[in-house]
Design a protein around this motif. Structure first.
Motif, short mmCIF file in Angstrom:
data_model
loop_
_atom_site.label_atom_id
_atom_site.label_comp_id
_atom_site.label_asym_id
_atom_site.label_seq_id
_atom_site.Cartn_x
_atom_site.Cartn_y
_atom_site.Cartn_z
N ARG A 42 46.08 36.45 40.60
CA ARG A 42 45.18 36.04 41.67
C ARG A 42 43.77 36.53 41.35
NH1 ARG A 42 48.58 32.56 43.32
NH2 ARG A 42 50.08 33.09 44.94
N ILE A 43 42.81 35.63 41.36
CA ILE A 43 41.41 36.00 41.18
C ILE A 43 40.67 35.57 42.43
CG2 ILE A 43 39.34 35.71 39.78
CD1 ILE A 43 41.09 35.06 37.41
N GLU A 44 40.13 36.54 43.16
CA GLU A 44 39.45 36.25 44.41
C GLU A 44 37.99 36.67 44.33
OE1 GLU A 44 41.30 37.35 48.05
OE2 GLU A 44 43.31 37.42 47.18
N PHE A 45 37.10 35.78 44.77
CA PHE A 45 35.68 36.12 44.82
C PHE A 45 35.00 35.13 45.77
CE2 PHE A 45 36.36 33.08 41.47
CZ PHE A 45 35.29 32.21 41.54
N ALA A 46 33.84 35.52 46.26
CA ALA A 46 33.08 34.65 47.16
C ALA A 46 32.68 33.37 46.42
CB ALA A 46 31.84 35.38 47.66
N GLY A 47 32.93 32.23 47.05
CA GLY A 47 32.58 30.95 46.44
C GLY A 47 33.65 30.37 45.53
N GLY A 48 34.82 30.99 45.50
CA GLY A 48 35.91 30.45 44.69
C GLY A 48 36.47 29.17 45.30
#
Length: 283
Positions: free
Chosen positions: A6-12
């Motif tokens: 899982r890769i989570e970041f703002a604007g994903g």
């Protein structure tokens, strides 16, 4: 069992799919579907998400969401958890409604958002549930094209702005775009490392966003690798044939047989090249 990366970041931007446990239906009537969309709206508001497209089928759903903050896991836990509670209460059931964890594909917005939005709303057509996407009430197609009132949870501005400045003209062109997608190959043919939809530069950029403290020992191997390069790349890059074969195999994307076939040798020859390379590196 390996857990997906899982890769989570703002604007994903993510394509989300969640399926019923043991292939069971997760919606039995329109009230179930309407309740799910209501919970989706609450999740969007709470976690600052945007839904660009969606489609509710029988035993699964598709969402194309953009996260305003790094809250994908929290939002999905709320959405699927709240809906499971509702479903079990209504239908007097207990236990899991969904099959394991949801599937999340990280998407290059500029290259694939439109293609995935089209793919999602064509799901009922491919499943032969309806003849045209406009006939399926439970997707984002009708609202995006102006055939139905836009649900509060749906954002259509980005998609329509790709077709024209004027809304009516953009909606007409979007309809034609979706219609043309019936005979297009699946976007999943371009999937990389099981979880990325984008070019090699996009994959590398996304892997740089990994939390350095995230344990990777239980992540599927393919999801941790660098983007695959053609075997021919190694033949061009390394003048030493032994090193070229060893490097191709060590990329972990190819078997000994696949490397040997490209170089015109047996897998045993590739194996010997690998041993010579490893011995050289130890010197």
């Amino acid at each position: 069992m390996a857990r997906p990366l899982r890769i989570e970041f703002a604007g994903g931007l993510y394509h989300i799919t969640s399926r019923g446990n043991a292939q069971q239906d997760i919606y039995t009537d329109n009230h179930d579907r309407a309740t799910f969309l209501g919970l989706m709206d609450k999740t969007n508001t709470r976690f600052d998400w945007q839904v660009h497209a969606y489609c509710l089928m029988g035993n699964h759903y598709h969402l194309l969401i953009e996260t305003g903050t790094s809250t994908l896991a929290k939002g999905m836990k709320l959405l699927n958890g709240s809906y499971t509670q509702f479903f079990n209460r209504k239908h007097r059931k207990v236990g899991h409604l969904f099959q394991g964890r949801y599937e999340a594909i990280l998407v290059d917005k500029e290259s694939y958002l439109l293609e995935l939005a089209r793919y999602i709303v064509l799901n009922p057509v491919r499943a032969r549930m309806v003849r045209a996407p406009a006939q399926w009430e439970w997707s984002s197609y009708r609202a995006t094209t102006g055939l139905a009132e836009r649900a509060a949870l749906l954002t259509t501005d980005w998609i329509l702005s790709c077709f024209a400045d004027k809304k009516n003209q953009a909606q007409q062109r979007y309809r034609r775009f979706v219609q043309a997608g019936r005979n297009q190959p699946s976007p999943w043919e371009q999937l990389k490392n099981q979880i990325y939809l984008g070019d090699d530069e996009f994959v590398e950029a996304m892997q740089c966003k990994l939390d350095p403290d995230q344990p990777l020992n239980d992540i599927p191997r393919k999801q941790k690798l660098a983007p695959p390069k053609p075997i021919e790349y190694f033949a061009r890059k390394f003048s030493d044939r032994t090193e070229a074969m060893a490097r191709a195999y060590l990329s972990q994307h190819y078997t000994l047989e696949e490397v040997g076939k490209t170089f015109g040798v047996s897998y045993a020859t590739v194996s010997r090249a690998l041993k010579r390379h490893e011995k050289k590196c130890q010197m």
